[in-house]
Design an enzyme around this catalytic site. Structure first.
Site, PDB file in Angstrom:
ATOM      1  N   ASP A   1       2.474  -1.210  -7.586  1.00 34.66           N
ATOM      2  CA  ASP A   1       2.220   0.109  -6.995  1.00 34.66           C
ATOM      3  C   ASP A   1       2.854   1.221  -7.824  1.00 34.66           C
ATOM      4  O   ASP A   1       3.680   0.960  -8.702  1.00 34.66           O
ATOM      5  CB  ASP A   1       2.729   0.146  -5.540  1.00 34.66           C
ATOM      6  CG  ASP A   1       4.131  -0.426  -5.372  1.00 34.66           C
ATOM      7  OD1 ASP A   1       4.845  -0.591  -6.369  1.00 34.66           O
ATOM      8  OD2 ASP A   1       4.512  -0.711  -4.226  1.00 34.66           O
TER       9      ASP A   1
ATOM     10  N   ASP B   1       9.671  -2.766   7.381  1.00 38.96           N
ATOM     11  CA  ASP B   1       8.552  -2.761   8.338  1.00 38.96           C
ATOM     12  C   ASP B   1       7.505  -3.831   7.990  1.00 38.96           C
ATOM     13  O   ASP B   1       6.404  -3.814   8.527  1.00 38.96           O
ATOM     14  CB  ASP B   1       7.899  -1.366   8.394  1.00 38.96           C
ATOM     15  CG  ASP B   1       7.347  -0.909   7.043  1.00 38.96           C
ATOM     16  OD1 ASP B   1       7.442  -1.682   6.054  1.00 38.96           O
ATOM     17  OD2 ASP B   1       6.814   0.213   6.971  1.00 38.96           O
TER      18      ASP B   1
ATOM     19  N   HIS C   1       6.100  -4.294   5.028  1.00 31.51           N
ATOM     20  CA  HIS C   1       5.129  -3.933   3.986  1.00 31.51           C
ATOM     21  C   HIS C   1       5.346  -4.753   2.718  1.00 31.51           C
ATOM     22  O   HIS C   1       6.466  -5.176   2.420  1.00 31.51           O
ATOM     23  CB  HIS C   1       5.139  -2.425   3.691  1.00 31.51           C
ATOM     24  CG  HIS C   1       6.284  -1.907   2.879  1.00 31.51           C
ATOM     25  ND1 HIS C   1       7.257  -1.092   3.403  1.00 31.51           N
ATOM     26  CD2 HIS C   1       6.599  -2.051   1.569  1.00 31.51           C
ATOM     27  CE1 HIS C   1       8.120  -0.760   2.452  1.00 31.51           C
ATOM     28  NE2 HIS C   1       7.750  -1.344   1.318  1.00 31.51           N
TER      29      HIS C   1
ATOM     30  N   GLU D   1       1.346  -0.679   4.134  1.00 31.49           N
ATOM     31  CA  GLU D   1       2.149  -0.454   5.335  1.00 31.49           C
ATOM     32  C   GLU D   1       1.453  -1.071   6.556  1.00 31.49           C
ATOM     33  O   GLU D   1       0.273  -1.432   6.484  1.00 31.49           O
ATOM     34  CB  GLU D   1       2.324   1.063   5.535  1.00 31.49           C
ATOM     35  CG  GLU D   1       3.111   1.751   4.417  1.00 31.49           C
ATOM     36  CD  GLU D   1       4.616   1.481   4.492  1.00 31.49           C
ATOM     37  OE1 GLU D   1       5.052   0.677   5.330  1.00 31.49           O
ATOM     38  OE2 GLU D   1       5.353   2.110   3.691  1.00 31.49           O
TER      39      GLU D   1
HETATM   40  C1  GLP Z   1       9.212  -0.345  -1.927  1.00 31.52           C
HETATM   41  C2  GLP Z   1       8.127  -1.000  -2.789  1.00 31.52           C
HETATM   42  C3  GLP Z   1       7.925  -2.440  -2.425  1.00 31.52           C
HETATM   43  C4  GLP Z   1       9.282  -3.114  -2.296  1.00 31.52           C
HETATM   44  C5  GLP Z   1      10.010  -2.561  -1.092  1.00 31.52           C
HETATM   45  C6  GLP Z   1      11.421  -3.123  -0.905  1.00 31.52           C
HETATM   46  O1  GLP Z   1       8.689   0.585  -1.046  1.00 31.52           O
HETATM   47  N1  GLP Z   1       6.878  -0.306  -2.766  1.00 31.52           N
HETATM   48  O2  GLP Z   1       7.122  -3.073  -3.411  1.00 31.52           O
HETATM   49  O3  GLP Z   1       9.125  -4.497  -2.110  1.00 31.52           O
HETATM   50  O4  GLP Z   1      10.046  -1.153  -1.132  1.00 31.52           O
HETATM   51  O5  GLP Z   1      12.339  -2.495  -1.736  1.00 31.52           O
HETATM   52  P1  GLP Z   1      13.807  -3.008  -2.009  1.00 31.52           P
HETATM   53  O6  GLP Z   1      13.678  -4.227  -2.861  1.00 31.52           O
HETATM   54  O7  GLP Z   1      14.475  -1.900  -2.755  1.00 31.52           O
HETATM   55  O8  GLP Z   1      14.409  -3.300  -0.702  1.00 31.52           O
END
Ligand code: GLP
Length: 227
Positions: A66, A122, A124, A129
């Site tokens: 993304d 959440d 995702h 989402e």
């Molecule tokens: C972000 C990314 C996700 C990621 C998630 C968790 O929003 N778009 O791909 O897996 O958050 O992030 P973190 O690893 O910093 O907890």
């Protein structure tokens, strides 16, 4: 779904090992990469292995999950994050961020051999989402309020997390040949439990992974505490 409950440093080593084995075995490996704090340890292991000559990425192509839209400053982009955390330190052949026709591009390159994933509080994955269609391909998505709050820590001087991103869809992710999801910490425990034991439902996008034939979930004890 195979679930491994291990210490963070062992997870980083094992997951990096999965990528290294694939890359050393396959002629034209295609890997799927993720941003966020969670995969940083894996990237450090990959850089270490590259520096020691254990692996070369010269035939490897990567696709990231993304990318933010409407950014005020490029320094916050996932492109910059990936360059800093991995890409600038290895000899990778090509590294892509989502664009138009991303699904066609992935397919033309042979499909993703292993996709790395984190998970949001959440439920995702990438920026899919709650409520996202399980049939979605790469698309523009609105970022949920909880996720914008969680990601605010990467932004400085009052700059805000954008409201939109371009993201692989859930179907894009499900097309990967193998998937490895990592989660650390108590704040991920609820999402992890719903992903593994909950119904397959749009309220927890990651629950769709239950249907994938080759998924490995690597979590520490805190993230596993509600299983
Ligand atoms: C972000 C990314 C996700 C990621 C998630 C968790 O929003 N778009 O791909 O897996 O958050 O992030 P973190 O690893 O910093 O907890």
């Amino acid at each position: 779904m195979k679930v491994y409950i291990l210490k963070e440093k062992d997870i980083n080593k094992r997951v990096a090992g999965r990528f290294i084995r694939l890359i050393n075995k396959k002629e034209n490996p295609v890997i799927g990469l993720a941003t966020g704090s969670t995969p940083e340890g894996v990237y450090n292991e990959l850089i270490k292995a590259f520096k020691k000559g254990i692996v070369s990425f010269k035939n490897t192509i990567s696709f990231n999950l993304d990318e933010y839209l409407d950014l005020k400053d490029e320094k916050y982009s996932y492109r910059s994050f990936m360059n800093e955390k991995l890409i600038n330190h290895i000899d990778i052949k090509q590294s892509f961020m989502p664009t138009d026709n991303y699904d066609d591009l992935i397919k033309a390159k042979g499909g993703i051999d292993i996709q790395l994933l984190g998970i949001g509080r959440d439920g995702h994955i990438a920026f899919n989402e709650p409520g996202t269609d399980f049939d979605s391909l790469t698309h523009i998505a609105n970022i949920a309020e909880m996720t914008r709050i969680d990601n605010q820590r990467f932004f400085e001087n009052g700059d805000k997390v954008p409201e939109r991103a371009i993201t692989m869809g859930l179907k894009t992710i499900m097309h990967s040949k193998r998937i490895i999801l990592i989660a650390f910490g108590k704040n991920k425990a609820d999402a992890v439990a719903k992903m593994i034991n909950g119904p397959i439902h749009k309220s927890c996008p990651a629950s769709i992974l239950q249907k994938h034939p080759h998924v490995e979930i690597f979590i520490d004890e805190d993230a596993a505490s509600l299983l």
